[in-house]
Write an enzyme that holds these catalytic residues in place. Structure first.
Site, PDB file in Angstrom:
ATOM      1  N   PHE A 155     -10.834  -4.316  11.049  1.00 20.01           N
ATOM      2  CA  PHE A 155     -11.900  -4.143  10.051  1.00 20.01           C
ATOM      3  C   PHE A 155     -11.367  -4.552   8.697  1.00 20.01           C
ATOM      4  O   PHE A 155     -10.173  -4.761   8.551  1.00 20.01           O
ATOM      5  CB  PHE A 155     -12.421  -2.692  10.017  1.00 20.01           C
ATOM      6  N   TYR A 191       0.771  -1.245   0.000  1.00 25.52           N
ATOM      7  CA  TYR A 191       0.000   0.000   0.000  1.00 25.52           C
ATOM      8  C   TYR A 191       0.803   1.296   0.000  1.00 25.52           C
ATOM      9  O   TYR A 191       0.231   2.366  -0.207  1.00 25.52           O
ATOM     10  CB  TYR A 191      -0.994  -0.017   1.177  1.00 25.52           C
TER      11      TYR A 191
HETATM   12  C1  LIG Z   1      -2.673  -7.799  -3.228  1.00 27.10           C
HETATM   13  C2  LIG Z   1      -3.538  -7.835  -4.468  1.00 27.10           C
HETATM   14  C3  LIG Z   1      -4.869  -7.120  -4.183  1.00 27.10           C
HETATM   15  C4  LIG Z   1      -2.805  -7.088  -5.609  1.00 27.10           C
HETATM   16  O1  LIG Z   1      -3.670  -6.951  -6.746  1.00 27.10           O
HETATM   17  P1  LIG Z   1      -3.094  -6.779  -8.241  1.00 27.10           P
HETATM   18  O2  LIG Z   1      -4.244  -6.449  -9.129  1.00 27.10           O
HETATM   19  O3  LIG Z   1      -2.244  -7.923  -8.589  1.00 27.10           O
HETATM   20  O4  LIG Z   1      -2.157  -5.492  -8.098  1.00 27.10           O
HETATM   21  P2  LIG Z   1      -1.621  -4.592  -9.329  1.00 27.10           P
HETATM   22  O5  LIG Z   1      -1.507  -5.429 -10.561  1.00 27.10           O
HETATM   23  O6  LIG Z   1      -2.432  -3.365  -9.435  1.00 27.10           O
HETATM   24  O7  LIG Z   1      -0.182  -4.275  -8.767  1.00 27.10           O
HETATM   25  C5  LIG Z   1       0.292  -2.979  -8.506  1.00 27.10           C
HETATM   26  C6  LIG Z   1       1.731  -3.070  -8.084  1.00 27.10           C
HETATM   27  O8  LIG Z   1       1.813  -3.660  -6.770  1.00 27.10           O
HETATM   28  C7  LIG Z   1       2.660  -4.812  -6.805  1.00 27.10           C
HETATM   29  N1  LIG Z   1       2.059  -5.798  -5.908  1.00 27.10           N
HETATM   30  C8  LIG Z   1       0.751  -6.079  -5.809  1.00 27.10           C
HETATM   31  N2  LIG Z   1       0.566  -7.020  -4.875  1.00 27.10           N
HETATM   32  C9  LIG Z   1       1.767  -7.333  -4.390  1.00 27.10           C
HETATM   33  C10 LIG Z   1       2.211  -8.248  -3.409  1.00 27.10           C
HETATM   34  N3  LIG Z   1       1.353  -9.039  -2.749  1.00 27.10           N
HETATM   35  N4  LIG Z   1       3.531  -8.298  -3.149  1.00 27.10           N
HETATM   36  C11 LIG Z   1       4.395  -7.516  -3.824  1.00 27.10           C
HETATM   37  N5  LIG Z   1       4.023  -6.609  -4.779  1.00 27.10           N
HETATM   38  C12 LIG Z   1       2.716  -6.541  -5.043  1.00 27.10           C
HETATM   39  C13 LIG Z   1       2.644  -5.261  -8.241  1.00 27.10           C
HETATM   40  O9  LIG Z   1       3.792  -6.006  -8.567  1.00 27.10           O
HETATM   41  C14 LIG Z   1       2.611  -3.935  -8.989  1.00 27.10           C
HETATM   42  O10 LIG Z   1       3.903  -3.368  -9.000  1.00 27.10           O
HETATM   43  P3  LIG Z   1       4.406  -2.402 -10.193  1.00 27.10           P
HETATM   44  O11 LIG Z   1       3.460  -1.253 -10.215  1.00 27.10           O
HETATM   45  O12 LIG Z   1       5.784  -2.047  -9.794  1.00 27.10           O
HETATM   46  O13 LIG Z   1       4.299  -3.250 -11.411  1.00 27.10           O
HETATM   47  C15 LIG Z   1      -3.828  -9.277  -4.929  1.00 27.10           C
HETATM   48  O14 LIG Z   1      -2.588  -9.925  -5.143  1.00 27.10           O
HETATM   49  C16 LIG Z   1      -4.636 -10.090  -3.931  1.00 27.10           C
HETATM   50  O15 LIG Z   1      -5.844 -10.054  -3.974  1.00 27.10           O
HETATM   51  N6  LIG Z   1      -3.995 -10.837  -3.004  1.00 27.10           N
HETATM   52  C17 LIG Z   1      -4.673 -11.687  -2.040  1.00 27.10           C
HETATM   53  C18 LIG Z   1      -5.577 -10.906  -1.097  1.00 27.10           C
HETATM   54  C19 LIG Z   1      -4.861  -9.792  -0.403  1.00 27.10           C
HETATM   55  O16 LIG Z   1      -3.728  -9.897   0.027  1.00 27.10           O
HETATM   56  N7  LIG Z   1      -5.567  -8.669  -0.293  1.00 27.10           N
HETATM   57  C20 LIG Z   1      -5.069  -7.494   0.379  1.00 27.10           C
HETATM   58  C21 LIG Z   1      -5.808  -7.444   1.687  1.00 27.10           C
HETATM   59  S1  LIG Z   1      -5.228  -6.094   2.630  1.00 27.10           S
END
Ligand SMILES: CC(C)(COP(=O)(O)OP(=O)(O)OC[C@H]1O[C@@H](n2cnc3c(N)ncnc32)[C@H](O)[C@@H]1OP(=O)(O)O)[C@@H](O)C(=O)NCCC(=O)NCCS
Length: 406
Positions: A406, A125
């Protein structure tokens, strides 16, 4: 053509979005009965989702509006981001980035000055302007060694509530206690059924105990006990695991600890996400009875409106500093701000310190130091003398703490 489009969630689409969230967090599928219990806590309002060409949700970013206490005691309207996920077969193609942008623009358009969330991982984030603003510690208190000092008060009493009583009484108690510590979030009506009620009326064996002091009920704790005994080690007893504990006064808090350490057949008392400055060791004759087993980031904060957020909090005593803030997602925040004990305003004066909005967020509630962020290159120092001034202004004596999941 894009593989997805992001829009606000409409009525009737919530359950599919919640199922997507649960699947991404590796939870078990939800029964109809479980959905009925969750539904009041999961309205369509405040949710953005990504949909594929068949109108199936493949990403969700949920939030609800609440209030967050900032240093000085003001409660600021805050969007609490409470569910973020992208379907595992659609990750790393910008879905989260697009949802976060839509969510932030919506908050800014509605004049919401702050956003906050709990992060599943520490690396996600910061890029969206969030910074880890409160921390919590996990503690394990070895009960056989945990003897209280004679001076710990004995005047309060503790009694159990039935689950039905807890559902009825605890929200009002929380409303009375919550508020003065920076980092606290108000729990709106819709928070309780999905989190608290489900917990205390479920089959996990949670108990709710209330402390009463001279002015009536002034603290509560929710815990479960986990039996650690087996044939080889019958002496192990049980682990008493605190789920949450809030008190109106330090005496009520100490009274709750007295109670927890008095429960028979318990070998250790554990708590996760406790405040960093919770002085448990100070209560005990042997401070080594308390083991801090983990320190973890708790609440991540995003300054959506930097001027409104900075203006809302109070500051320590020091000459003002000029901060230059960089915000890639919300460029209206870019610029210089003079921050001092008498207030905050935009300025054209030269910057003393330059930092991105996520670093500012991590310092905003009073945790941490500009000095340490400068060491990491996250604060660019133009005037070296300004670092100590900024720390004197921002850092708070009491550790900020959220205490609400939350
Ligand atoms: C975390 C999550 C929401 C990321 O969604 P996503 O659509 O793949 O993210 P994006 O494609 O928009 O990625 C944006 C950037 O963040 C990075 N990123 C996203 N998730 C990441 C992770 N878990 N670890 C490391 N980097 C991450 C991407 O590599 C990308 O980097 P860049 O801009 O340098 O290329 C998804 O992996 C997920 O749903 N994970 C399981 C549930 C979870 O963890 N939810 C968060 C709850 S707080």
């Amino acid at each position: 053509m894009s593989e997805f489009h992001v829009r606000a969630v409409a009525e009737g689409e919530q359950r599919a979005c919640l199922e997507l969230l649960q699947q991404s967090l590796h939870s078990r599928p939800m029964s109809d009965e479980a959905w009925e219990k969750m539904a009041p806590s999961w309205p369509a309002a405040g949710k953005f989702a990504a949909f594929d060409d068949h109108a199936t949700p493949v990403g969700i970013a949920s939030s609800f509006d609440t209030e967050l206490t900032v240093p000085g005691g003001r409660k600021l309207v805050t969007s609490a981001v409470d569910g973020v996920a992208v379907r595992a077969d659609r990750t790393r193609r910008g879905i989260l980035t697009t949802m976060m942008a839509a969510q932030l623009e919506d908050m800014a358009a509605r004049g919401v000055p702050l956003a906050a969330l709990h992060a599943s991982e520490g690396v996600i984030y910061g890029r969206f302007g969030y910074g880890a603003a409160t921390y919590g510690k996990s503690v394990l208190v070895e009960r056989p060694r945990a003897e209280l000092h004679d001076g710990v008060g004995r005047e309060g009493t503790v009694r159990f509530l039935t689950p039905a009583e807890a559902v009825e009484r605890v929200p009002a108690l929380y409303r009375r206690f919550a508020g003065e510590r920076p980092g606290f979030v108000a729990r709106p009506e819709m928070w309780w059924p999905g989190f608290f009620d489900r917990l205390v009326t479920g089959d996990m064996g949670y108990r709710v105990a209330v402390h009463s002091g001279p002015d009536g009920e002034d603290g509560f704790v929710v815990y479960q006990t986990i039996d650690l005994r087996d044939r080889q080690a019958p002496e192990r007893g049980a682990l008493l695991d605190i789920r949450e504990m809030h008190a109106a006064t330090p005496r009520a808090w100490a009274g709750l600890w007295r109670f927890l350490l008095s429960v028979d057949l318990v070998s250790a008392v554990a708590g996760r996400g406790r405040p960093m400055d919770e002085p448990i060791a100070e209560l005990l004759t042997d401070p080594r009875a308390v083991n801090t087993t983990e320190v973890i980031d708790d609440l991540w904060v995003r300054l959506v409106d930097v001027l409104a957020a900075l203006t809302a909090r109070t500051y320590g005593t020091a000459e003002p500093v000029v901060l230059e803030v960089l915000d890639r997602q919300l460029p209206d925040n870019n610029g210089r701000y003079v921050v001092g004990p008498k207030g905050v305003e935009r300025t054209t004066a030269d910057a003393d310190l330059r930092l991105a909005v996520d670093t500012l967020a991590s310092l905003y509630l009073g945790h941490g130091f500009f000095e340490h962020q400068a060491l990491a290159g996250r604060v660019e120092v133009v005037d070296a003398a300004a670092v100590a001034r900024a720390d004197a202004l921002f850092h708070t004596a009491r550790a900020p703490w959220c205490g609400t999941f939350f």
